[in-house]
Design a protein around this motif. Structure first.
Motif, short mmCIF file in Angstrom:
data_model
loop_
_atom_site.label_atom_id
_atom_site.label_comp_id
_atom_site.label_asym_id
_atom_site.label_seq_id
_atom_site.Cartn_x
_atom_site.Cartn_y
_atom_site.Cartn_z
N ASP A 1 -69.87 12.82 19.17
CA ASP A 1 -68.42 12.69 19.21
C ASP A 1 -67.81 13.33 17.96
N ILE A 2 -66.53 13.65 18.07
CA ILE A 2 -65.80 14.26 16.96
C ILE A 2 -65.26 13.14 16.08
N SER A 3 -65.51 13.24 14.79
CA SER A 3 -65.09 12.21 13.86
C SER A 3 -64.54 12.85 12.60
N LEU A 4 -63.93 12.03 11.76
CA LEU A 4 -63.44 12.47 10.45
C LEU A 4 -64.19 11.69 9.39
N GLU A 5 -64.79 12.40 8.45
CA GLU A 5 -65.56 11.72 7.41
C GLU A 5 -65.37 12.41 6.07
N SER A 6 -65.47 11.62 5.02
CA SER A 6 -65.48 12.21 3.69
C SER A 6 -66.90 12.68 3.40
N SER A 7 -66.99 13.67 2.54
CA SER A 7 -68.28 14.26 2.25
C SER A 7 -68.92 13.63 1.04
N ILE A 8 -70.18 13.95 0.81
CA ILE A 8 -70.91 13.43 -0.34
C ILE A 8 -70.22 13.90 -1.62
N GLY A 9 -69.85 12.95 -2.47
CA GLY A 9 -69.20 13.31 -3.73
C GLY A 9 -67.74 13.68 -3.60
N GLU A 10 -67.20 13.66 -2.39
CA GLU A 10 -65.79 13.98 -2.17
C GLU A 10 -65.15 12.81 -1.42
N SER A 11 -63.89 12.59 -1.64
CA SER A 11 -63.23 11.54 -0.89
C SER A 11 -62.19 12.11 0.07
N ARG B 1 -54.37 14.12 19.04
CA ARG B 1 -53.13 14.58 19.68
C ARG B 1 -53.04 16.09 19.53
N LEU B 2 -52.66 16.78 20.60
CA LEU B 2 -52.52 18.23 20.60
C LEU B 2 -51.05 18.59 20.68
N ALA B 3 -50.60 19.45 19.76
CA ALA B 3 -49.18 19.81 19.70
C ALA B 3 -49.05 21.34 19.75
N PRO B 4 -48.78 21.90 20.95
CA PRO B 4 -48.63 23.35 21.06
C PRO B 4 -47.37 23.83 20.36
N ASN C 1 -51.44 22.70 17.14
CA ASN C 1 -51.97 21.86 16.07
C ASN C 1 -52.81 20.76 16.69
N ILE C 2 -53.84 20.34 15.97
CA ILE C 2 -54.68 19.22 16.38
C ILE C 2 -54.59 18.18 15.27
N MET C 3 -54.34 16.93 15.65
CA MET C 3 -54.19 15.89 14.64
C MET C 3 -54.75 14.57 15.14
N LEU C 4 -55.02 13.70 14.21
CA LEU C 4 -55.48 12.37 14.55
C LEU C 4 -54.36 11.64 15.29
N GLY C 5 -54.73 10.95 16.38
CA GLY C 5 -53.73 10.23 17.16
C GLY C 5 -53.24 8.97 16.47
N ASN C 6 -54.07 8.39 15.61
CA ASN C 6 -53.71 7.16 14.90
C ASN C 6 -53.68 7.42 13.40
N TYR C 7 -53.06 6.52 12.68
CA TYR C 7 -53.01 6.63 11.23
C TYR C 7 -54.38 6.31 10.64
N ASP C 8 -54.77 7.04 9.61
CA ASP C 8 -56.03 6.78 8.92
C ASP C 8 -55.70 6.56 7.45
N PRO D 1 -54.41 8.39 2.21
CA PRO D 1 -53.00 8.17 2.51
C PRO D 1 -52.08 9.30 2.04
N ASN D 2 -52.50 10.08 1.08
CA ASN D 2 -51.65 11.17 0.57
C ASN D 2 -51.92 12.50 1.25
N TYR D 3 -52.74 12.49 2.30
CA TYR D 3 -53.10 13.70 3.02
C TYR D 3 -52.67 13.57 4.48
N SER D 4 -52.26 14.67 5.07
CA SER D 4 -51.89 14.62 6.49
C SER D 4 -53.16 14.55 7.34
N VAL D 5 -53.03 14.10 8.58
CA VAL D 5 -54.17 14.00 9.50
C VAL D 5 -54.22 15.20 10.44
N VAL D 6 -53.49 16.26 10.10
CA VAL D 6 -53.49 17.49 10.89
C VAL D 6 -54.68 18.35 10.49
N TRP D 7 -55.39 18.87 11.48
CA TRP D 7 -56.54 19.74 11.20
C TRP D 7 -56.08 21.06 10.59
#
Length: 199
Positions: free
Chosen positions: A54-64, A83-86, A98-105, A109-115
């Motif tokens: 599945d497609i997920s969003l994760e922070s990387s090793i040593g990065e937040s 959510r897909l926004a043509p 645009n592709i973005m997270l459908g829910n708030y994450d 908090p200071n970053y947008s959820v848009v890919w």
């Protein structure tokens, strides 16, 4: 008189049938979910990799932050709803969106959820978050993707048309194995085959 009426009827028939032809051709270009329904801009969807995971969003090793878009295997669930926004109109193949997270994450908090793509990463051009929603142009050029037909499913592509004067590469979105652990989405030569399921 009969000839004039017949000519008028033929002309009326030709004019009335043309929108039907355009409409049916246009609907064929709309992206469909796994149940055959057209994707809608007011609904959330799971992007399902054809080879599992599945497609997920994760922070990387040593990065937040920002969060990276990854494929996670061997986990129950369907990942994060998206959510897909043509740029305009319906969700169609070969259309900038645009592709973005459908829910708030709240993890970033200071970053947008848009890919967006991150053209500044040294190892590969990864798909990450903190993109710009809408506002087509040079400032948002890294935040636009396309859905293209691929075999019996679809693939994601980075090749935006929203800024004709901008220089950018055109590549498929596939999997890049990062540090032998994370399966990050990135610009690759081998596309990730995907399908869509309504959340």
């Amino acid at each position: 008189m009969k000839c004039t009426i017949m000519l008028a009827l033929l002309l009326l028939l030709a004019l009335s049938s043309q929108p039907l032809f355009v409409s049916s051709k246009t609907s064929l270009n709309q992206v469909l979910d796994i149940s055959g329904k057209k994707l809608r801009t007011d609904s959330d969807y799971y992007i399902i990799p054809a080879n599992g995971g599945d497609i997920s969003l994760e922070s990387s090793i040593g990065e937040s932050c920002p969060l990276h878009v990854v494929v996670v295997k061997h986990r129950q669930g369907l990942g994060f709803p998206l959510r897909l926004a043509p740029v305009k109109g319906d969700i169609r193949v070969s259309t900038d969106l645009n592709i973005m997270l459908g829910n708030y994450d709240d993890r970033c908090p200071n970053y947008s959820v848009v890919w967006k793509i991150d053209p500044y990463s040294k190892e590969a051009t990864f798909v990450t978050t903190n993109g710009i929603l809408g506002h087509p142009g040079s400032n948002s050029i890294h935040s636009w993707f396309k859905i293209e037909k691929y075999e019996d499913a679809y693939k994601l592509v980075y090749c935006p048309n929203v800024c004709p004067s901008c220089n950018h590469v055109c590549k498929d979105i596939g999997i890049y194995k990062y540090k032998n652990r994370e399966m990050r989405l990135a610009l690759t030569n081998v596309p990730l085959k995907i399908k869509f399921q309504q959340a």
